[in-house]
Scaffold this active site. Structure first.
Site, PDB file in Angstrom:
ATOM      1  N   SER A 138      44.858  86.277  14.919  1.00 57.90           N
ATOM      2  CA  SER A 138      44.847  86.528  16.355  1.00 57.90           C
ATOM      3  C   SER A 138      46.272  86.507  16.864  1.00 57.90           C
ATOM      4  O   SER A 138      47.148  85.836  16.297  1.00 57.90           O
ATOM      5  CB  SER A 138      44.027  85.469  17.079  1.00 57.90           C
ATOM      6  OG  SER A 138      44.234  85.521  18.491  1.00 57.90           O
ATOM      7  N   TYR A 159      43.783  76.103  18.059  1.00 53.75           N
ATOM      8  CA  TYR A 159      43.375  77.464  17.751  1.00 53.75           C
ATOM      9  C   TYR A 159      44.548  78.251  17.177  1.00 53.75           C
ATOM     10  O   TYR A 159      44.417  78.945  16.150  1.00 53.75           O
ATOM     11  CB  TYR A 159      42.851  78.151  19.008  1.00 53.75           C
ATOM     12  CG  TYR A 159      42.443  79.591  18.803  1.00 53.75           C
ATOM     13  CD1 TYR A 159      41.335  79.915  18.018  1.00 53.75           C
ATOM     14  CD2 TYR A 159      43.161  80.637  19.390  1.00 53.75           C
ATOM     15  CE1 TYR A 159      40.959  81.236  17.823  1.00 53.75           C
ATOM     16  CE2 TYR A 159      42.792  81.959  19.202  1.00 53.75           C
ATOM     17  CZ  TYR A 159      41.694  82.255  18.419  1.00 53.75           C
ATOM     18  OH  TYR A 159      41.326  83.565  18.229  1.00 53.75           O
TER      19      TYR A 159
END
Length: 330
Positions: A163, A189
């Site tokens: 990501s 994350y």
């Protein structure tokens, strides 16, 4: 850095390209693919695209009943039980697949969680690191014989869903599990997404001589998926994907991607002839991404603006170190 240059080819595709467009003309008859999380969002779009091109697809899922319901209209797609956070479940799935004696041509590590409250697995690993990285690491290493069998017969590819959120954090080797620092969901994350990218770098280095190549992918901002279930509009606004009126747009004014556009880079990395002989790179918008410097990131008002991978996410030394640490954590 990887031996494949971390710069656009260019591919001829774009952020607006769809999975169906990038796979046009490719025949996957006789190929086998495994797609984790392949029963919702971009995972489902990936499975549908690969199956339409002729691949036999296995979808490992923790919620097998829900997965079968979501995939009921797709012949040639099989659901198998797998919980990425449970080592025994990963081992059992891999053993079942290897017992079939067939090569694995495509492994798509698509499943993941994002910005969860602080949670640890049974071994004390922070949940996002455990699911997004460690579970997929165990899966890929256990399936290595099947990947090698495909590699010897023409090539295998592993695609790790990273990501642009990797920019939030490198892998903090001194405190992987937030035992000595304040837990922040997006830092955790970001660390897990950097780990996904480094995993692809090192897997490619280890696997290339056996015909196994690996790629990391930023799919784009796709908000119509279960991945955002822990986020309210305030959190999405802070991340730059919701404007002041609550409309879901990118911070540069572009609309978020559809799931078909979001699946496109995954599919492109899995099947594109343009990537033959290449690997270990981070890709976005259906091409190899450029490198973004820390100075360029600091000059931006929003951490997720603009294309580019930070150097720490494609650093070979960090990738090798992460692989070694991950083996110890298994």
């Amino acid at each position: 850095m990887t031996t494949t240059p971390q710069r656009p080819l260019p591919s001829g595709f774009s952020a607006a390209s769809t999975a169906d467009e990038v796979i046009k003309g490719v025949d996957l008859t006789g190929k086998t693919a495994i797609v984790t999380g392949g029963y919702g969002g971009i995972g489902l779009a990936t499975v549908r695209t690969l199956r339409d091109a002729g691949a036999q697809v296995v979808v490992p899922a923790r919620n097998t009943e829900g997965a079968r319901a979501a995939l009921k209209d797709l012949d040639g797609v099989r659901v198998e039980e797998l919980d990425l956070v449970e080592p025994a479940s990963v081992e059992a799935f891999a053993e079942r697949f290897l017992a079939e004696g067939r090569p694995l041509h495509l492994l798509i590590n698509n499943a993941g969680v994002m910005a969860t409250p602080l949670t640890r697995d049974a071994r004390g690993n922070e949940l996002q690191f455990a699911v997004n990285h460690l579970g997929h690491f165990r899966l890929a290493t256990r399936l290595w014989p099947a990947l090698a069998a495909a590699g010897a017969a023409g090539g295998a590819r592993v695609v790790a869903l990273s990501s642009r959120g990797h920019r939030y954090s490198p892998v903090v080797f001194e405190d992987l599990n937030f035992e000595h620092r304040t837990y922040e969901p997006f830092l955790a994350y970001g660390q897990s997404k950097t780990a996904n990218s480094l995993f692809a770098v090192e897997l490619d280095r280890r696997g290339r001589d056996e015909g196994i190549r690996a790629f990391a992918v930023h799919p784009g901002a796709i908000l119509d998926t279960d991945l955002t279930r822990h986020l309210d509009d305030d959190a999405l606004r802070a991340a730059g994907v919701v404007d002041v009126d609550g409309r879901r747009v990118l911070s540069n004014g572009l609309h978020v991607k559809t799931v078909e556009q979001g699946a496109a880079t995954t599919v492109w990395c899995a099947i594109s002839p343009a990537l033959d002989g290449l690997g270990g790179v981070y890709c976005e918008d259906c091409d190899i991404s450029p490198v973004m410097t820390a100075e360029e990131l600091a000059a931006s008002d929003r951490p997720l603006d603009g294309p580019g991978v930070l150097p720490f996410a494609v650093d070979q030394d960090a990738a090798t170190r992460l692989w070694d640490v991950s083996e110890q954590l298994m």
